[in-house]
Design a protein around this motif. Structure first.
Motif, PDB file in Angstrom:
ATOM      1  N   ILE A 140       0.624  -0.803  -0.396  1.00  0.00           N
ATOM      2  CA  ILE A 140      -0.118   0.260   0.214  1.00  0.00           C
ATOM      3  C   ILE A 140       1.339   1.988   0.084  1.00  0.00           C
ATOM      4  CG2 ILE A 140      -1.765   0.941   0.858  1.00  0.00           C
ATOM      5  CD1 ILE A 140      -2.213  -1.630   2.746  1.00  0.00           C
ATOM      6  N   PRO A 141       0.855   2.117  -0.915  1.00  0.00           N
ATOM      7  CA  PRO A 141       1.750   3.795  -0.669  1.00  0.00           C
ATOM      8  C   PRO A 141       1.424   3.793   1.283  1.00  0.00           C
ATOM      9  CG  PRO A 141       0.190   3.556  -2.808  1.00  0.00           C
ATOM     10  CD  PRO A 141      -0.609   2.756  -1.472  1.00  0.00           C
ATOM     11  N   VAL A 142       2.485   4.494   1.565  1.00  0.00           N
ATOM     12  CA  VAL A 142       2.481   4.902   3.049  1.00  0.00           C
ATOM     13  C   VAL A 142       2.954   5.811   2.986  1.00  0.00           C
ATOM     14  CG1 VAL A 142       3.368   4.631   5.266  1.00  0.00           C
ATOM     15  CG2 VAL A 142       1.988   1.766   3.423  1.00  0.00           C
ATOM     16  N   HIS A 143       2.230   7.384   3.868  1.00  0.00           N
ATOM     17  CA  HIS A 143       2.773   8.541   3.410  1.00  0.00           C
ATOM     18  C   HIS A 143       2.828   8.442   4.961  1.00  0.00           C
ATOM     19  CE1 HIS A 143       2.360   9.356  -0.684  1.00  0.00           C
ATOM     20  NE2 HIS A 143       0.518   8.774  -0.877  1.00  0.00           N
ATOM     21  N   ILE A 144       3.960   9.419   5.704  1.00  0.00           N
ATOM     22  CA  ILE A 144       4.269   9.933   6.577  1.00  0.00           C
ATOM     23  C   ILE A 144       4.527  11.368   7.214  1.00  0.00           C
ATOM     24  CG2 ILE A 144       6.048   9.132   8.499  1.00  0.00           C
ATOM     25  CD1 ILE A 144       6.682   5.918   7.231  1.00  0.00           C
ATOM     26  N   VAL A 145       4.276  11.776   7.733  1.00  0.00           N
ATOM     27  CA  VAL A 145       4.913  12.925   8.074  1.00  0.00           C
ATOM     28  C   VAL A 145       4.877  13.033  10.128  1.00  0.00           C
ATOM     29  CG1 VAL A 145       3.752  15.377   9.197  1.00  0.00           C
ATOM     30  CG2 VAL A 145       3.180  13.746   6.815  1.00  0.00           C
ATOM     31  N   HIS A 146       5.676  13.477  10.190  1.00  0.00           N
ATOM     32  CA  HIS A 146       6.527  13.000  11.700  1.00  0.00           C
ATOM     33  C   HIS A 146       7.780  14.338  11.821  1.00  0.00           C
ATOM     34  CE1 HIS A 146       6.680  10.173  14.975  1.00  0.00           C
ATOM     35  NE2 HIS A 146       7.043  11.071  15.714  1.00  0.00           N
ATOM     36  N   GLY A 147       6.848  14.365  13.357  1.00  0.00           N
ATOM     37  CA  GLY A 147       7.991  16.263  13.751  1.00  0.00           C
ATOM     38  C   GLY A 147       9.344  15.715  14.795  1.00  0.00           C
ATOM     39  N   ARG A 148       9.412  16.938  13.940  1.00  0.00           N
ATOM     40  CA  ARG A 148      10.967  16.164  14.483  1.00  0.00           C
ATOM     41  C   ARG A 148      11.204  16.269  16.189  1.00  0.00           C
ATOM     42  NH1 ARG A 148      15.657  15.793  11.897  1.00  0.00           N
ATOM     43  NH2 ARG A 148      15.137  16.383  10.532  1.00  0.00           N
ATOM     44  N   PHE A 149      10.379  17.211  16.803  1.00  0.00           N
ATOM     45  CA  PHE A 149      10.478  17.030  18.626  1.00  0.00           C
ATOM     46  C   PHE A 149       9.379  17.164  18.900  1.00  0.00           C
ATOM     47  CE2 PHE A 149      12.640  20.813  15.482  1.00  0.00           C
ATOM     48  CZ  PHE A 149      13.575  20.981  16.201  1.00  0.00           C
ATOM     49  N   ASP A 150       8.288  15.808  18.427  1.00  0.00           N
ATOM     50  CA  ASP A 150       7.545  15.449  18.716  1.00  0.00           C
ATOM     51  C   ASP A 150       8.035  14.840  19.846  1.00  0.00           C
ATOM     52  OD1 ASP A 150       4.958  13.211  19.580  1.00  0.00           O
ATOM     53  OD2 ASP A 150       5.188  13.357  17.799  1.00  0.00           O
ATOM     54  N   GLN A 151       7.731  14.486  21.483  1.00  0.00           N
ATOM     55  CA  GLN A 151       7.556  13.726  22.241  1.00  0.00           C
ATOM     56  C   GLN A 151       6.546  13.395  22.739  1.00  0.00           C
ATOM     57  OE1 GLN A 151      10.656  14.170  24.271  1.00  0.00           O
ATOM     58  NE2 GLN A 151      10.821  15.084  22.569  1.00  0.00           N
ATOM     59  N   VAL A 152       5.668  12.721  21.843  1.00  0.00           N
ATOM     60  CA  VAL A 152       4.719  11.983  23.010  1.00  0.00           C
ATOM     61  C   VAL A 152       5.004  10.842  22.088  1.00  0.00           C
ATOM     62  CG1 VAL A 152       1.971  11.347  22.752  1.00  0.00           C
ATOM     63  CG2 VAL A 152       2.531  14.105  23.074  1.00  0.00           C
ATOM     64  N   CYS A 153       5.540  10.991  20.651  1.00  0.00           N
ATOM     65  CA  CYS A 153       5.071   9.685  19.777  1.00  0.00           C
ATOM     66  C   CYS A 153       7.010  10.066  19.255  1.00  0.00           C
ATOM     67  CB  CYS A 153       4.918   9.511  18.871  1.00  0.00           C
ATOM     68  SG  CYS A 153       2.963   8.532  19.584  1.00  0.00           S
ATOM     69  N   PRO A 154       8.062   9.754  19.791  1.00  0.00           N
ATOM     70  CA  PRO A 154       9.591  10.323  19.660  1.00  0.00           C
ATOM     71  C   PRO A 154       9.629   9.903  18.104  1.00  0.00           C
ATOM     72  CG  PRO A 154      10.104  10.054  21.394  1.00  0.00           C
ATOM     73  CD  PRO A 154       8.461   8.951  21.046  1.00  0.00           C
ATOM     74  N   LEU A 155      11.049  10.442  17.206  1.00  0.00           N
ATOM     75  CA  LEU A 155      10.667  10.612  15.437  1.00  0.00           C
ATOM     76  C   LEU A 155      11.768   8.969  15.564  1.00  0.00           C
ATOM     77  CD1 LEU A 155      11.189  11.195  12.931  1.00  0.00           C
ATOM     78  CD2 LEU A 155      13.517  12.123  13.364  1.00  0.00           C
ATOM     79  N   THR A 156      11.926   8.591  16.582  1.00  0.00           N
ATOM     80  CA  THR A 156      12.551   7.240  16.877  1.00  0.00           C
ATOM     81  C   THR A 156      11.880   6.163  15.582  1.00  0.00           C
ATOM     82  OG1 THR A 156      12.418   7.481  18.783  1.00  0.00           O
ATOM     83  CG2 THR A 156      14.167   7.057  17.675  1.00  0.00           C
ATOM     84  N   GLN A 157      10.213   6.127  16.351  1.00  0.00           N
ATOM     85  CA  GLN A 157       9.316   5.265  15.861  1.00  0.00           C
ATOM     86  C   GLN A 157       8.737   5.488  14.701  1.00  0.00           C
ATOM     87  OE1 GLN A 157       5.829   5.147  19.028  1.00  0.00           O
ATOM     88  NE2 GLN A 157       7.022   6.054  19.727  1.00  0.00           N
ATOM     89  N   ALA A 158       9.085   6.657  13.711  1.00  0.00           N
ATOM     90  CA  ALA A 158       8.344   6.776  12.371  1.00  0.00           C
ATOM     91  C   ALA A 158      10.151   5.982  11.615  1.00  0.00           C
ATOM     92  CB  ALA A 158       8.717   8.124  11.809  1.00  0.00           C
ATOM     93  N   SER A 159      10.913   6.180  12.950  1.00  0.00           N
ATOM     94  CA  SER A 159      11.940   5.585  11.769  1.00  0.00           C
ATOM     95  C   SER A 159      12.082   4.279  11.163  1.00  0.00           C
ATOM     96  CB  SER A 159      13.888   6.002  12.492  1.00  0.00           C
ATOM     97  OG  SER A 159      13.816   7.073  12.286  1.00  0.00           O
ATOM     98  N   ARG A 160      11.609   3.476  13.321  1.00  0.00           N
ATOM     99  CA  ARG A 160      11.557   2.606  13.015  1.00  0.00           C
ATOM    100  C   ARG A 160      10.337   1.384  11.095  1.00  0.00           C
ATOM    101  NH1 ARG A 160       9.913   2.668  19.367  1.00  0.00           N
ATOM    102  NH2 ARG A 160       8.933   1.221  18.702  1.00  0.00           N
ATOM    103  N   LEU A 161       9.287   2.108  11.524  1.00  0.00           N
ATOM    104  CA  LEU A 161       7.919   1.984  10.595  1.00  0.00           C
ATOM    105  C   LEU A 161       9.195   1.711   9.154  1.00  0.00           C
ATOM    106  CD1 LEU A 161       6.330   1.522   8.981  1.00  0.00           C
ATOM    107  CD2 LEU A 161       4.910   3.874   9.954  1.00  0.00           C
ATOM    108  N   VAL A 162       9.828   3.319   8.761  1.00  0.00           N
ATOM    109  CA  VAL A 162      10.288   2.671   6.978  1.00  0.00           C
ATOM    110  C   VAL A 162      11.243   2.467   7.030  1.00  0.00           C
ATOM    111  CG1 VAL A 162      11.789   5.148   6.095  1.00  0.00           C
ATOM    112  CG2 VAL A 162      10.255   5.664   7.023  1.00  0.00           C
ATOM    113  N   ALA A 163      12.281   2.032   8.009  1.00  0.00           N
ATOM    114  CA  ALA A 163      13.045   0.898   7.614  1.00  0.00           C
ATOM    115  C   ALA A 163      12.706  -0.453   7.559  1.00  0.00           C
ATOM    116  CB  ALA A 163      14.565   0.618   9.704  1.00  0.00           C
ATOM    117  N   ALA A 164      11.372  -0.989   8.549  1.00  0.00           N
ATOM    118  CA  ALA A 164      10.434  -2.008   8.327  1.00  0.00           C
ATOM    119  C   ALA A 164      10.515  -2.360   6.419  1.00  0.00           C
ATOM    120  CB  ALA A 164       9.100  -2.376   9.461  1.00  0.00           C
ATOM    121  N   LEU A 165       9.947  -1.225   5.936  1.00  0.00           N
ATOM    122  CA  LEU A 165       9.143  -1.061   5.046  1.00  0.00           C
ATOM    123  C   LEU A 165      10.717  -1.168   3.911  1.00  0.00           C
ATOM    124  CD1 LEU A 165       6.638   1.760   5.694  1.00  0.00           C
ATOM    125  CD2 LEU A 165       6.053  -0.281   5.023  1.00  0.00           C
TER     126      LEU A 165
END
Length: 363
Positions: A298-323
């Motif tokens: 599926i086309p996956v589009h991700i927007v993540h704030g660099r300064f996100d403290q509720v869900c730190p950017l590393t969570q997006a990084s893990r998803l991107v690495a898995a894809l």
């Protein structure tokens, strides 16, 4: 000293691309007769347009009309709905209590609700699935079960819900805070918000701070027998809610707490979150990233704030690495100069730009 030129908000304010609008239609859909759950839904935009299923955060966060403003109303048919137990759905934690509203309230139930809402609204083909924070979690869980329904996944503030992610938000240095409140003894959102962190911990005893989420869950599970106990429970819910609400913005708006300081919202938001967090989000650990091969179709589009403290950017990084491990790059990966909230200016504009740029659905 003149501080008048300093930025006081990172929210989008009057910067929206599309105007506020009234819903085309709304209703309550019975999804679980046994437990009495009925979902409140609203439809915006073009009734004949490309369908977008909007999944709000929390869990327990509910929807608001501004959530339809990410989408071109001439192109999209936007469905907002309040998940079980919150918002205008029935029953809510605030109106009926957790024993009623949390019955049959799991991720599998919510995925089933999306299917029922699709069917009730006559959405037979593919749809865009749009979700942020917990909404991103639910969107991925839904897509893994029903990939043929998904034209695209548009995800903001990726939340994977692993133990380390929850510890970052709720545990931090809590166990030793009474000895050294400003010591950097563990990673956590407390580093950027020490005052708000102190408010969150002030509800708990030193012993209870060894496991913050479990301690709050015990308060939320209490059946109040006196007015004092009801007040204790309400204050705990508001404190929990305000912690996440304030730190969601890169520029905290402590004086303008909005819905997070509202008693009914806080009771729903805090108790539903605690319910899901205590049960590993009702998702098998590793399931989301372990199903990256399905998400990669599926086309996956991700927007993540660099300064996100509720869900730190590393969570997006893990998803991107898995894809990438599954052989697919995200269709979009935008790291914004923003915090967590979808209503932060850069996040809102990035999400709108993605929706404006999606290929038109055939048929």
């Amino acid at each position: 000293m003149d501080f008048s030129r300093l930025e006081t908000s990172s929210k989008i304010g009057d910067g929206w691309v599309y105007p506020a609008a009234q819903p085309l239609s709304s209703g309550l859909l019975e999804v679980d007769a046994e437990a009495g759950h009925r979902l409140y839904w609203e439809e915006y935009g073009n009734a004949a347009g490309e369908p977008v299923m909007f999944l709000h955060g929390g869990p327990g966060g509910a929807c608001a009309p501004d959530m339809a403003r990410f989408f071109d109303p001439a192109r999209y048919r936007v469905i907002l709905f309040d998940q079980r137990g919150c918002g205008k759905s029935e029953p809510t934690v605030a109106s009926a209590g957790p024993a009623v509203a949390l019955r049959n309230n799991t991720t599998a139930d919510l995925i089933g609700d999306i299917v029922k809402l699709r069917d009730a609204l006559g959405i037979t083909g593919k749809m865009h699935v749009f979700g942020g924070s917990w909404g991103s979690t639910l969107a991925m869980a839904y897509a893994i079960e029903h990939p043929a329904h998904c034209a695209s996944l548009v995800l903001r503030g990726i939340f994977l819900g692993a133990a380390e992610d929850l510890d970052y938000l709720y545990q931090g240095n809590a166990a030793t805070w009474h000895e050294a409140p400003y010591a950097l003894t563990a990673p956590g959102a407390y580093i950027s918000y020490p005052g708000e962190w102190g408010e969150l911990l002030s509800v708990l005893t030193v012993e209870e701070r060894r496991d913050v989420m479990a301690a709050y869950k015990r308060i939320f599970d209490m059946v109040p027998a006196t007015e004092a106990e009801r007040e204790t429970q309400l204050q705990a819910a508001v404190t929990w809610s305000l912690w996440e609400g304030v730190i969601s913005n890169m520029i905290p708006e402590s004086a303008a707490t909005g819905k997070f300081g509202d008693a009914d919202f806080a009771l729903c938001f805090a108790q539903i979150e605690a319910h899901y967090f205590a049960n590993n989000l009702f998702i098998e650990p590793g399931h989301l990233l372990g199903s990256a091969d399905v998400l990669a179709t599926i086309p996956v589009h991700i927007v993540h704030g660099r300064f996100d403290q509720v869900c730190p950017l590393t969570q997006a990084s893990r998803l991107v690495a898995a894809l990438q491990g599954a052989g697919a790059e995200p269709a979009t990966y935008m790291v914004t100069n923003a915090g967590h909230s979808a209503m932060e200016r850069e996040n809102a504009l990035a999400l709108t730009a993605i929706m404006d740029g999606l290929p038109t659905l055939a048929g």
